[in-house]
Motif scaffolding. Structure first.
Motif, short mmCIF file in Angstrom:
data_model
loop_
_atom_site.label_atom_id
_atom_site.label_comp_id
_atom_site.label_asym_id
_atom_site.label_seq_id
_atom_site.Cartn_x
_atom_site.Cartn_y
_atom_site.Cartn_z
N VAL A 100 0.87 -1.19 0.00
CA VAL A 100 0.00 0.00 0.00
C VAL A 100 0.90 1.23 0.00
N VAL A 101 0.52 2.21 -0.84
CA VAL A 101 1.32 3.43 -0.96
C VAL A 101 0.41 4.65 -0.79
N ASP A 102 0.89 5.65 -0.05
CA ASP A 102 0.21 6.94 0.13
C ASP A 102 -0.13 7.51 -1.26
N LEU A 110 7.20 3.82 -6.15
CA LEU A 110 7.39 3.35 -4.77
C LEU A 110 6.81 1.95 -4.55
N GLY A 111 5.62 1.69 -5.12
CA GLY A 111 5.03 0.34 -5.01
C GLY A 111 5.98 -0.70 -5.59
N THR A 112 6.57 -0.39 -6.72
CA THR A 112 7.52 -1.31 -7.36
C THR A 112 8.76 -1.48 -6.48
N ALA A 113 9.23 -0.38 -5.89
CA ALA A 113 10.43 -0.46 -5.04
C ALA A 113 10.17 -1.34 -3.81
N ASN A 137 -12.03 -4.96 -9.26
CA ASN A 137 -11.99 -3.61 -9.85
C ASN A 137 -10.80 -2.76 -9.40
N GLN A 138 -9.80 -3.37 -8.77
CA GLN A 138 -8.58 -2.61 -8.41
C GLN A 138 -7.64 -2.61 -9.61
N ILE A 139 -8.01 -1.83 -10.61
CA ILE A 139 -7.27 -1.87 -11.88
C ILE A 139 -5.80 -1.50 -11.70
C1 LIG Z 1 -1.11 -0.86 -5.96
C2 LIG Z 1 -0.21 0.24 -5.42
C3 LIG Z 1 0.52 -0.29 -4.20
C4 LIG Z 1 0.81 0.67 -6.49
O1 LIG Z 1 1.69 1.62 -5.93
P1 LIG Z 1 2.48 2.71 -6.80
O2 LIG Z 1 3.53 3.32 -5.94
O3 LIG Z 1 1.53 3.62 -7.47
O4 LIG Z 1 3.17 1.76 -7.88
P2 LIG Z 1 4.21 2.17 -9.03
O5 LIG Z 1 4.38 3.65 -9.09
O6 LIG Z 1 5.43 1.36 -8.78
O7 LIG Z 1 3.43 1.69 -10.33
C5 LIG Z 1 3.77 0.52 -11.06
C6 LIG Z 1 2.84 0.39 -12.23
O8 LIG Z 1 1.54 -0.01 -11.81
C7 LIG Z 1 0.56 0.54 -12.70
N1 LIG Z 1 -0.36 1.38 -11.94
C8 LIG Z 1 -0.21 1.80 -10.66
N2 LIG Z 1 -1.29 2.53 -10.29
C9 LIG Z 1 -2.11 2.56 -11.36
C10 LIG Z 1 -3.38 3.14 -11.60
N3 LIG Z 1 -4.02 3.85 -10.67
N4 LIG Z 1 -3.96 2.94 -12.82
C11 LIG Z 1 -3.32 2.23 -13.77
N5 LIG Z 1 -2.10 1.67 -13.62
C12 LIG Z 1 -1.51 1.82 -12.41
C13 LIG Z 1 1.31 1.35 -13.74
O9 LIG Z 1 1.56 0.52 -14.84
C14 LIG Z 1 2.59 1.68 -12.99
O10 LIG Z 1 3.65 1.93 -13.85
P3 LIG Z 1 3.75 3.38 -14.60
O11 LIG Z 1 3.48 4.43 -13.59
O12 LIG Z 1 5.15 3.36 -15.11
O13 LIG Z 1 2.71 3.36 -15.67
C15 LIG Z 1 -1.04 1.51 -5.03
O14 LIG Z 1 -1.87 1.85 -6.12
C16 LIG Z 1 -1.92 1.30 -3.80
O15 LIG Z 1 -1.46 1.49 -2.67
N6 LIG Z 1 -3.21 0.91 -4.00
C17 LIG Z 1 -4.13 0.70 -2.89
C18 LIG Z 1 -3.84 -0.57 -2.11
C19 LIG Z 1 -3.89 -1.81 -2.99
O16 LIG Z 1 -4.81 -1.98 -3.78
N7 LIG Z 1 -2.89 -2.70 -2.83
C20 LIG Z 1 -2.81 -3.92 -3.62
C21 LIG Z 1 -3.34 -5.10 -2.89
S1 LIG Z 1 -2.00 -5.97 -2.14
#
Ligand SMILES: CC(C)(COP(=O)(O)OP(=O)(O)OC[C@H]1O[C@@H](n2cnc3c(N)ncnc32)[C@H](O)[C@@H]1OP(=O)(O)O)[C@@H](O)C(=O)NCCC(=O)NCCS
Length: 197
Positions: A100-102, A110-113, A137-139
């Motif tokens: 989970v990321v702010d 950050l999610g990828t890291a 629906n968590q696209i």
């Molecule tokens: C899922 C989550 C952790 C991703 O964190 P993040 O820091 O945004 O991830 P990244 O920046 O590393 O993104 C990696 C890739 O994911 C995809 N992505 C992330 N958020 C996206 C969005 N809202 N819509 C479409 N693609 C998305 C993109 O392809 C992105 O790469 P890009 O930015 O180069 O296009 C974050 O959206 C989150 O906290 N969501 C709520 C909690 C959740 O659903 N957790 C997952 C269940 S374990």
């Protein structure tokens, strides 16, 4: 296993420290979770806005079935990533990844890291397979895991109730660790670890 904090530069240049969660993180973790928009926390497995739930996370720090990491920026927590594994039985080679990321820090790598660090630990523990559970629906979350090489492996129909009581399908995404590692190497340009700066 390397437990030292890692300083990473996100895509926009912001520096964030990724480190293991410590006992004193409870209050900061609660503020982090409470600051998430409903949309981002409605499908988290636990109600993370309740202090007793967060206290339970922090109390589990000596439990080796959970590996919790946090991301910190200027004294506040901006990300949380955990690896959950079973220590006995037929799935000892499997772990579940949760990240989970702010909002303010999303889409900057950050999610990828955080996932990268957890995969590194999974490799170190000799785990073979990682799974991530995402609601249909968590696209964004689905896309993030797909980018790491996860594929949709199963769907559990109507398995999750959101905070308004509506049922959703739970998608189990999976990948073997060695495969994920190859994708990680390809994605490494998205952020640059600057440990030791
Ligand atoms: C899922 C989550 C952790 C991703 O964190 P993040 O820091 O945004 O991830 P990244 O920046 O590393 O993104 C990696 C890739 O994911 C995809 N992505 C992330 N958020 C996206 C969005 N809202 N819509 C479409 N693609 C998305 C993109 O392809 C992105 O790469 P890009 O930015 O180069 O296009 C974050 O959206 C989150 O906290 N969501 C709520 C909690 C959740 O659903 N957790 C997952 C269940 S374990």
């Amino acid at each position: 296993m390397d437990e030292s904090p890692e300083l990473v530069s996100l895509r926009n240049g912001t520096k964030v420290t990724i480190r293991p969660m410590v006992a004193g993180d409870g209050p900061a973790l609660l503020s982090f979770f409470r600051g998430l928009p409903e949309e981002d926390r409605q499908f988290l497995r636990d109600d993370v806005t309740r202090p007793e739930v967060v206290e339970r996370f922090v109390a589990k720090l000596d439990d080796d079935s959970v590996i919790p990491l946090v991301a910190e920026h200027e004294g506040r927590l901006v990300g949380d990533g955990t690896l959950h594994r079973t220590r006995h039985g037929w799935a000892v080679h499997v772990a579940a990844l949760r990240v989970v990321v702010d909002r303010e820090f999303q889409r900057s790598g950050l999610g990828t890291a955080l996932a990268h660090q957890l995969v590194r630990r999974a490799v170190g523990l000799g785990l073979d397979k990682l799974v991530a559970e995402v609601v249909d629906n968590q696209i964004g979350a689905r896309r993030a895991f797909e980018k790491l090489g996860f594929h949709q492996e199963a769907t559990l129909k109507g398995h999750v109730k959101d905070i308004h009581g509506a049922k959703h399908d739970l998608v189990i995404m999976a990948n073997d660790v060695s495969h994920i590692w190859e994708r990680m190497e390809a994605l490494v340009a998205d952020y640059s670890p600057t440990a030791g700066d």
